[in-house]
Design an enzyme around this catalytic site. Structure first.
Site, PDB file in Angstrom:
ATOM      1  N   GLU A 148       0.833  -1.214   0.000  1.00 46.93           N
ATOM      2  CA  GLU A 148       0.000   0.000   0.000  1.00 46.93           C
ATOM      3  C   GLU A 148       0.862   1.255   0.000  1.00 46.93           C
ATOM      4  OE1 GLU A 148      -3.264  -0.283   2.693  1.00 46.93           O
ATOM      5  OE2 GLU A 148      -3.002   1.767   3.419  1.00 46.93           O
ATOM      6  N   GLU A 164      -5.851   6.383  -0.195  1.00 43.94           N
ATOM      7  CA  GLU A 164      -6.268   7.160   0.972  1.00 43.94           C
ATOM      8  C   GLU A 164      -5.883   8.632   0.842  1.00 43.94           C
ATOM      9  OE1 GLU A 164      -3.432   6.581   4.650  1.00 43.94           O
ATOM     10  OE2 GLU A 164      -3.567   4.704   3.574  1.00 43.94           O
TER      11      GLU A 164
HETATM   12 MG   LIG Z   1      -2.450   3.313   4.635  1.00 44.55          MG
END
Ligand SMILES: [Mg+2]
Length: 434
Positions: free
Chosen positions: A272, A299
């Site tokens: 990620e 995000e």
């Molecule tokens: Mg993260």
């Protein structure tokens, strides 16, 4: 008839840096904070929402929210719902404020706060939790909420409508499944970099026993530490239990590729945020060169335009929307529908303060109205600060269970706001942070 008559905001900061909760390779000492907005009406309901920040600068976020909130004061709720697409567009189009974006950063997140507060009002007004309110909306109404500017080359309104129409016949079955089983959750609680190996392993064991479908660990500060941690984790959970790692953007593209490839033996479900969230082409190259390890990000993807490019360039295998990074429910509707078109699962980012409570509604709407229930979706869960919310996210057997209170999830207890409002709340006045 219910009219919005005023707005108020609160700079709420929780002293999480004292516990190293939330520590990762990029963010060493976050104080999880909420730039909190409340729209007041001439009725008893309020529209509550927040933008998550990690401390300093929360006052800047608040200033932007206050400026944009003025634009919806005076609106009638029914009119606002009918015109929610136009309102979203207008909040991002102020000819002077747009200079400070466009479609990114403090003002974009402020637009998100205002829109999320409106969706909170719409669903409270109807006495429904947001996921249910969205699920009951007609495909045409959903499509009407989307601003297609800059994404119509990837998704146009006809395609969006078609994706939604396809799921119409399954909606009641999907909803029953949601009510009985919820949506699968994964946890990042064991994985903060500031935790000792003992604490990490103890929390991992607990997470597996509690039924979470995946556990995620922070990485990227030291390759030696990452290898040691992942070796111990694999010894504990076995070769097949899904684990993911999160670098929080610390690498350049070349270092990301070599670092990730040197961890490939650990059978990672995803890596990620390997690099800067704006570097779409960098993500695409990383995805090609670390394959078969899947790449995830989102995000901090600032808008639907970045998500569009991530999808078009095959840079991600997992798309991680956030409830308060983009311009609210409207933009996340667009993001979820684009992901559906490209066949990429949406695994929302959560944690922080209030993000679990907010983003679960989008994941649940996705599971009812867009892509249905499937094994590709897991929603992040981090176990802290939930006690400050009227309806804390509810996890049962490793699944998010659907909220039942009307609204969009960000409603905080007034006592929590009063205690942690910065700098004059009781906690900060008492100097407990020193
Ligand atoms: Mg993260």
């Amino acid at each position: 008839m219910t009219r919005i008559i005023s707005s108020e905001s609160f700079d709420v900061r929780f002293p999480t840096s004292t516990m190293l909760d939330g520590s990762d390779a990029m963010n060493a000492d976050p104080d999880y904070s909420a730039a909190y907005l409340r729209l007041k009406t001439d009725n008893s309901i309020t529209g509550d929402s927040l933008v998550f920040t990690i401390g300093r600068g929360n006052e800047v976020q608040i200033a932007a929210i206050n400026i944009l909130a003025e634009k919806v004061v005076g609106l009638d709720l029914d009119d606002a719902f009918t015109n929610i697409g136009a309102i979203a567009k207008e909040l991002s189009s102020d000819s002077q404020l747009r200079w400070l974006g466009p479609d990114k950063g403090v003002f974009h997140m402020a637009a998100g706060a205002v829109l999320n507060a409106l969706w909170d009002l719409f669903s409270k007004n109807k006495g429904q939790p947001l996921w249910k309110f969205l699920s009951d909306m007609k495909p045409k109404e959903i499509v009407g909420a989307i601003d297609f500017r800059y994404i119509s080359d990837a998704l146009n309104s006809d395609e969006a409508l078609e994706i939604l129409n396809r799921q119409e016949a399954n909606k009641s079955k999907n909803e029953s499944l949601l009510l009985s089983r919820g949506v699968p959750a994964y946890t990042t609680t064991p994985g903060w970099l500031g935790y000792s190996d003992e604490k990490m392993l103890k929390l991992t064991q607990e997470a597996v026993s509690e039924g979470f479908s995946l556990v995620k660990f922070k990485c990227g500060k030291s390759l030696i530490d990452d290898r040691r941690r992942l070796t111990k984790i694999r010894e504990l959970v076995g070769p097949d239990f899904p684990i993911a790692i999160d670098a929080n953007q610390v690498w350049d593209v070349d270092s990301a590729i070599s670092w990730i490839n040197s961890l490939s033996e650990f059978n990672l479900r995803w890596i990620e945020e390997p690099t800067h969230p704006d570097d779409v082409l960098g993500h695409a190259r990383i995805a090609r060169e670390v394959s078969p390890t899947p790449v995830a990000t989102g995000e901090m993807a600032s808008s639907r335009i970045i998500f569009k490019q991530l999808l078009q360039s095959k840079a991600i295998s997992v798309m991680q929307i956030d409830a308060s990074r983009v311009a609210g429910v409207n933009e996340n509707i667009a993001n979820v529908l684009m992901a559906a078109k490209f066949g990429i699962p949406v695994c929302p980012h959560a944690g922080g303060v209030g993000l679990c409570e907010m983003v679960q509604h989008i994941a649940m709407w996705d599971s009812v109205s867009v892509t249905g229930h499937h094994s590709g979706r897991v929603v992040e869960y981090v176990d802290h600060l939930h006690e400050h919310f009227l309806e804390p996210a509810l996890i049962s057997k490793g699944h998010y269970m659907p909220p039942t209170l009307p609204g969009a999830g960000a409603n905080m207890h007034q006592s929590s706001i009063d205690t942690y409002v910065f700098p004059l709340g009781e906690y900060w006045m008492n100097g407990a942070h020193t």
